[in-house]
Design a protein around this motif. Sequence first.
Motif, PDB file in Angstrom:
ATOM      1  N   LEU A  15      60.548  15.771  10.489  1.00  0.00           N
ATOM      2  CA  LEU A  15      60.990  14.578  11.207  1.00  0.00           C
ATOM      3  C   LEU A  15      61.647  15.015  12.511  1.00  0.00           C
ATOM      4  O   LEU A  15      62.678  15.706  12.481  1.00  0.00           O
ATOM      5  CB  LEU A  15      61.984  13.779  10.361  1.00  0.00           C
ATOM      6  N   PRO A  16      61.108  14.630  13.666  1.00  0.00           N
ATOM      7  CA  PRO A  16      61.684  15.103  14.931  1.00  0.00           C
ATOM      8  C   PRO A  16      63.133  14.653  15.129  1.00  0.00           C
ATOM      9  O   PRO A  16      63.895  15.324  15.814  1.00  0.00           O
ATOM     10  CB  PRO A  16      60.758  14.501  16.000  1.00  0.00           C
ATOM     11  N   GLU A  17      63.506  13.545  14.488  1.00  0.00           N
ATOM     12  CA  GLU A  17      64.893  13.078  14.621  1.00  0.00           C
ATOM     13  C   GLU A  17      65.876  14.008  13.899  1.00  0.00           C
ATOM     14  O   GLU A  17      67.064  14.029  14.216  1.00  0.00           O
ATOM     15  CB  GLU A  17      65.022  11.654  14.059  1.00  0.00           C
ATOM     16  N   ILE A  18      65.386  14.745  12.914  1.00  0.00           N
ATOM     17  CA  ILE A  18      66.242  15.681  12.169  1.00  0.00           C
ATOM     18  C   ILE A  18      65.963  17.111  12.611  1.00  0.00           C
ATOM     19  O   ILE A  18      66.855  17.812  13.070  1.00  0.00           O
ATOM     20  CB  ILE A  18      66.040  15.516  10.646  1.00  0.00           C
ATOM     21  N   ASP A  19      64.716  17.576  12.434  1.00  0.00           N
ATOM     22  CA  ASP A  19      64.302  18.916  12.876  1.00  0.00           C
ATOM     23  C   ASP A  19      65.165  19.990  12.200  1.00  0.00           C
ATOM     24  O   ASP A  19      65.951  19.716  11.299  1.00  0.00           O
ATOM     25  CB  ASP A  19      64.372  19.012  14.400  1.00  0.00           C
ATOM     26  N   ILE A  20      65.054  21.213  12.679  1.00  0.00           N
ATOM     27  CA  ILE A  20      65.793  22.329  12.079  1.00  0.00           C
ATOM     28  C   ILE A  20      67.290  22.190  12.349  1.00  0.00           C
ATOM     29  O   ILE A  20      68.117  22.449  11.468  1.00  0.00           O
ATOM     30  CB  ILE A  20      65.268  23.681  12.609  1.00  0.00           C
ATOM     31  N   ALA A  21      67.649  21.755  13.545  1.00  0.00           N
ATOM     32  CA  ALA A  21      69.071  21.655  13.891  1.00  0.00           C
ATOM     33  C   ALA A  21      69.783  20.644  13.010  1.00  0.00           C
ATOM     34  O   ALA A  21      70.900  20.894  12.522  1.00  0.00           O
ATOM     35  CB  ALA A  21      69.216  21.272  15.361  1.00  0.00           C
ATOM     36  N   GLU A 206      73.027   6.767   5.225  1.00  0.00           N
ATOM     37  CA  GLU A 206      73.939   6.690   6.363  1.00  0.00           C
ATOM     38  C   GLU A 206      74.697   8.000   6.541  1.00  0.00           C
ATOM     39  O   GLU A 206      74.904   8.462   7.673  1.00  0.00           O
ATOM     40  CB  GLU A 206      74.913   5.525   6.180  1.00  0.00           C
ATOM     41  N   ALA A 207      75.100   8.618   5.438  1.00  0.00           N
ATOM     42  CA  ALA A 207      75.822   9.890   5.516  1.00  0.00           C
ATOM     43  C   ALA A 207      74.950  10.982   6.126  1.00  0.00           C
ATOM     44  O   ALA A 207      75.389  11.736   7.020  1.00  0.00           O
ATOM     45  CB  ALA A 207      76.288  10.305   4.124  1.00  0.00           C
ATOM     46  N   LEU A 208      73.713  11.082   5.675  1.00  0.00           N
ATOM     47  CA  LEU A 208      72.815  12.127   6.183  1.00  0.00           C
ATOM     48  C   LEU A 208      72.496  11.915   7.659  1.00  0.00           C
ATOM     49  O   LEU A 208      72.400  12.880   8.427  1.00  0.00           O
ATOM     50  CB  LEU A 208      71.534  12.172   5.355  1.00  0.00           C
ATOM     51  N   LYS A 209      72.340  10.666   8.079  1.00  0.00           N
ATOM     52  CA  LYS A 209      72.112  10.383   9.499  1.00  0.00           C
ATOM     53  C   LYS A 209      73.308  10.829  10.336  1.00  0.00           C
ATOM     54  O   LYS A 209      73.140  11.421  11.418  1.00  0.00           O
ATOM     55  CB  LYS A 209      71.863   8.893   9.700  1.00  0.00           C
ATOM     56  N   GLY A 213      73.122  13.738  13.003  1.00  0.00           N
ATOM     57  CA  GLY A 213      73.241  13.218  14.364  1.00  0.00           C
ATOM     58  C   GLY A 213      72.033  12.440  14.819  1.00  0.00           C
ATOM     59  O   GLY A 213      71.614  12.543  15.971  1.00  0.00           O
ATOM     60  N   CYS A 214      71.468  11.632  13.910  1.00  0.00           N
ATOM     61  CA  CYS A 214      70.282  10.869  14.286  1.00  0.00           C
ATOM     62  C   CYS A 214      70.444   9.397  13.920  1.00  0.00           C
ATOM     63  O   CYS A 214      71.252   9.034  13.062  1.00  0.00           O
ATOM     64  CB  CYS A 214      69.035  11.434  13.616  1.00  0.00           C
ATOM     65  N   GLY A 215      69.677   8.562  14.580  1.00  0.00           N
ATOM     66  CA  GLY A 215      69.630   7.149  14.246  1.00  0.00           C
ATOM     67  C   GLY A 215      70.874   6.380  14.661  1.00  0.00           C
ATOM     68  O   GLY A 215      71.750   6.887  15.361  1.00  0.00           O
TER      69      GLY A 215
END
Length: 251
Positions: A15-21, A206-209, A213-215
Motif C-alpha cells: 500500500l503506497p500510503e503505508i509502504d516500508i516507512a 484508526e490507531a494503525l493509520k 502517518g496515513c489517511g
Amino acid sequence: MNDEQLLRYSRHILLPEIDIAGQAAICKARVLVVGAGGLGSPAALYLASAGVGTIVLADGDEVDLTNLQRQILHTQATVGEAKVASGARALNALNPEVSVVAVQARLEGDVLDRAVAEADLVLDCCDNFATRHAVNRACVRYRKPLVSGAAIRFDGQVSVFDLRRDDAPCYHCLFPEGEALEELRCAVTGVFAPLTGIIGTTQAAEALKLLAGCGEALVGRLLLLDALAMRWREVRYPRDPGCLMCGSRGV
C-alpha cells in the motif's frame, strides 16, 4: 526490517500510503490498550497481526463464561484466568514478534500516568466513564493520541482525540466529566457480539493509520453505528476552548 518481516507485512508494504516507512513505524510503536474485553480483543488482535512492536494490555478482570460470546481473545480453557494473561498468550500465538506487556490492574494514578507517558498511542477499550476520563486526563497531560470506542446493545461509537494537535478536542470536550450521562453495562442491558468486533477493529484501523502517518483520522468526528439497522452516521464536534481538561493547551 528483516526479510521475514518484509514478507509477513508485505500486504501493508504494497500500500503506497503505508509502504516500508509506515510499516517500520508500526513495528517500532508502543501501544497501550486499556481493556481486554469486547473492544480490546479485536483491537489488540489486529494491532498484533499488523506488527505493533509492543502492546501493553491492561485489565484487572478475569475471564468469565459470559465474556466468551464476544471477547475473542479468550477461550473456554481460559475461564477463571486473568484476562491479560489469556490475552497475552493469544497475541503471542498470533504474532510471536510482538512484545506483550500484561498489566493486571485497573489503571489509575501514577501507574496510569506512567503507562500513558511511555506509550506512543492509547486505545480506550474500557466500559466505564471514570476510567475513560482518567485515561483522557493522562493523554492530555502527555499529549498522546487517544482512540476511544464504546459498544452497548446494538449501538457503537468511535472517535479519535489526537492530543498532539493544539486544535484537536479531547474526550472531555465531547463528554464533559460530571454531566448526568447514563452509564449502561452489558451485564444488565446486553450487547450484540459482532458490534464489539466492528467498533474494536475500527479503533485498530484508526490507531494503525496514526502510527503509519496515513489517511484522515476521526479527529473532531464521532462515528455512530446502529447495528440493528446497519446504519452509520457522523457527528462533528469542535474543541471546547473552555474545556477544563485541555482548554489551556497551546496557549
